[in-house]
Design an enzyme around this catalytic site. Structure first.
Site, mmCIF file in Angstrom:
data_model
loop_
_atom_site.group_PDB
_atom_site.id
_atom_site.type_symbol
_atom_site.label_atom_id
_atom_site.label_comp_id
_atom_site.label_asym_id
_atom_site.label_seq_id
_atom_site.Cartn_x
_atom_site.Cartn_y
_atom_site.Cartn_z
ATOM 1 C CB SER A 127 -29.790 50.488 24.076
ATOM 2 O OG SER A 127 -30.595 49.596 23.361
ATOM 3 C CD GLU B 124 -33.584 55.202 23.830
ATOM 4 O OE1 GLU B 124 -33.710 55.096 22.592
ATOM 5 O OE2 GLU B 124 -33.161 54.273 24.543
ATOM 6 C CG HIS C 217 -31.307 53.362 19.759
ATOM 7 N ND1 HIS C 217 -32.062 53.501 20.907
ATOM 8 C CD2 HIS C 217 -30.646 52.186 19.887
ATOM 9 C CE1 HIS C 217 -31.880 52.442 21.681
ATOM 10 N NE2 HIS C 217 -31.033 51.631 21.092
#
Length: 341
Positions: free
Chosen positions: A131, A242, A312
């Site tokens: 992230s 992602e 995630h």
């Protein structure tokens, strides 16, 4: 890639750095340093569960003194989080694991002592996260070429109320024990998944890319670094992406930034992981995540593969950012292999 297609993985994953002196630990135990370089930890119970689970596995878990600090939305002010990162680099730990993602690392990039972090990597510390952590991974690769690992975070993955995902745990253990050498997954049944580029020999769904640098991470974070000294200039690499809470049109907009910057065309393959947390609306009129994939494939002569088990989501493999890898596809079976790093 789509939430409708949960990932499958039979991954083996890890790193082969020689461990530090573990004479004080049980066989197989590792030194894990927990620090918070991004958003503040709001779920203290998940933090405690994560630490307890790692300790129950026999590891020596060291928690940074400011891991639970808070300054507005951040885990301490910039100086506090920067110091925590440098303490992680100096800890001598086998793994430096982020407490959580969120936002904050891009603010720290000019102040990071990259040589010290790279030296820690050379000594055997594996920096692990995802992230917002993409900012540090990208900058470290751009500034030093050092390898880091895209993988779990403490609270979201080890601190869950139920049991942590078995595949994630297995991949993390492989990293700790130096046993994992690759990650495999099955391509989803979606139009064009294995026929992204005729020039790459993908029409027969059997092709090979060798000696390519694996890089990427969170799409929004990566796109925000374009044009800065912290964006890796990777030629002929394998880019994995992602994101979470981004509607497909916003995902397309971010991909467009990478496309127009010439980044995508310079790669040998693009791997799309899990894009989750968005909600389609009536205005979309059939425009969805697959629409974005189809559009991307129409714009680049590079294989675009979906379904990578990373993002995630609970089920995630660990990926060596900056390492040389081989990507093979046979039918719907895809394999990333990096050997003994």
């Amino acid at each position: 890639m789509s939430p409708e297609h949960p990932p499958h993985s039979n991954a083996a994953h890890g790193s082969g750095h020689a461990p530090h002196d573990h004479a004080a630990h049980a066989p197989g135990a590792r030194h894990i340093y927990i620090y918070a370089p991004s958003s503040a930890v709001s779920d203290k119970a998940a933090f405690r569960r994560g630490v307890a689970r790692l300790r129950a596995l026999g590891h020596a878990v060291e928690v940074d003194p400011d891991a639970l600090a808070r300054d507005t939305r951040f885990a301490g002010d910039d100086a506090t989080r920067l110091a925590a990162l440098h303490r992680a680099a100096a800890s001598g730990a086998d793994v430096a694991l982020i407490a959580r993602g969120g936002y904050g690392l891009t603010r720290l990039l000019p102040g990071i002592r990259y040589a010290e972090v790279a030296q820690a990597v050379a000594r055997g510390t594996r920096f692990v996260g995802m992230s917002d952590f993409t900012a540090l991974q990208s900058a470290l690769l751009a500034q030093t070429g050092a390898v880091s690992w895209a993988g779990p975070a403490l609270t979201a993955d080890f601190g869950v109320a139920d049991e942590p995902d078995e595949i994630m745990l297995a991949c993390f253990d492989d990293l700790l024990q130096g046993q994992g050498e690759g990650a495999g997954w099955r391509l989803p049944r979606e139009r064009g998944a294995a026929s992204a580029s005729a020039s790459a020999g993908a029409q027969d769904a059997q092709w090979l890319v060798e000696d390519a640098t694996l890089w990427g991470g969170n799409l929004a974070v990566l796109a925000s670094l374009v044009g800065t000294p912290y964006f890796p200039q990777v030629q002929g690499g394998i880019l994995f992406l992602e994101d979470v809470n981004e509607h497909p049109y916003r995902i397309e907009r971010l991909l467009t930034q990478l496309l127009y910057a010439g980044v995508l065309a310079r790669q040998k393959a693009v791997l799309l992981g899990q894009f989750t947390g968005f909600k389609l609306v009536p205005h979309d009129k059939g425009y969805k995540l697959q629409s974005v994939v189809d559009w991307l494939r129409s714009r680049i002569d590079v294989p675009v593969l979906t379904g990578l088990p990373f993002g995630h989501v609970p089920t995630k493999v660990l990926l060596p950012v900056g390492a040389k890898v081989t990507l093979s596809v046979e039918g719907r079976d895809a394999l990333l292999y990096w050997g003994h790093i």
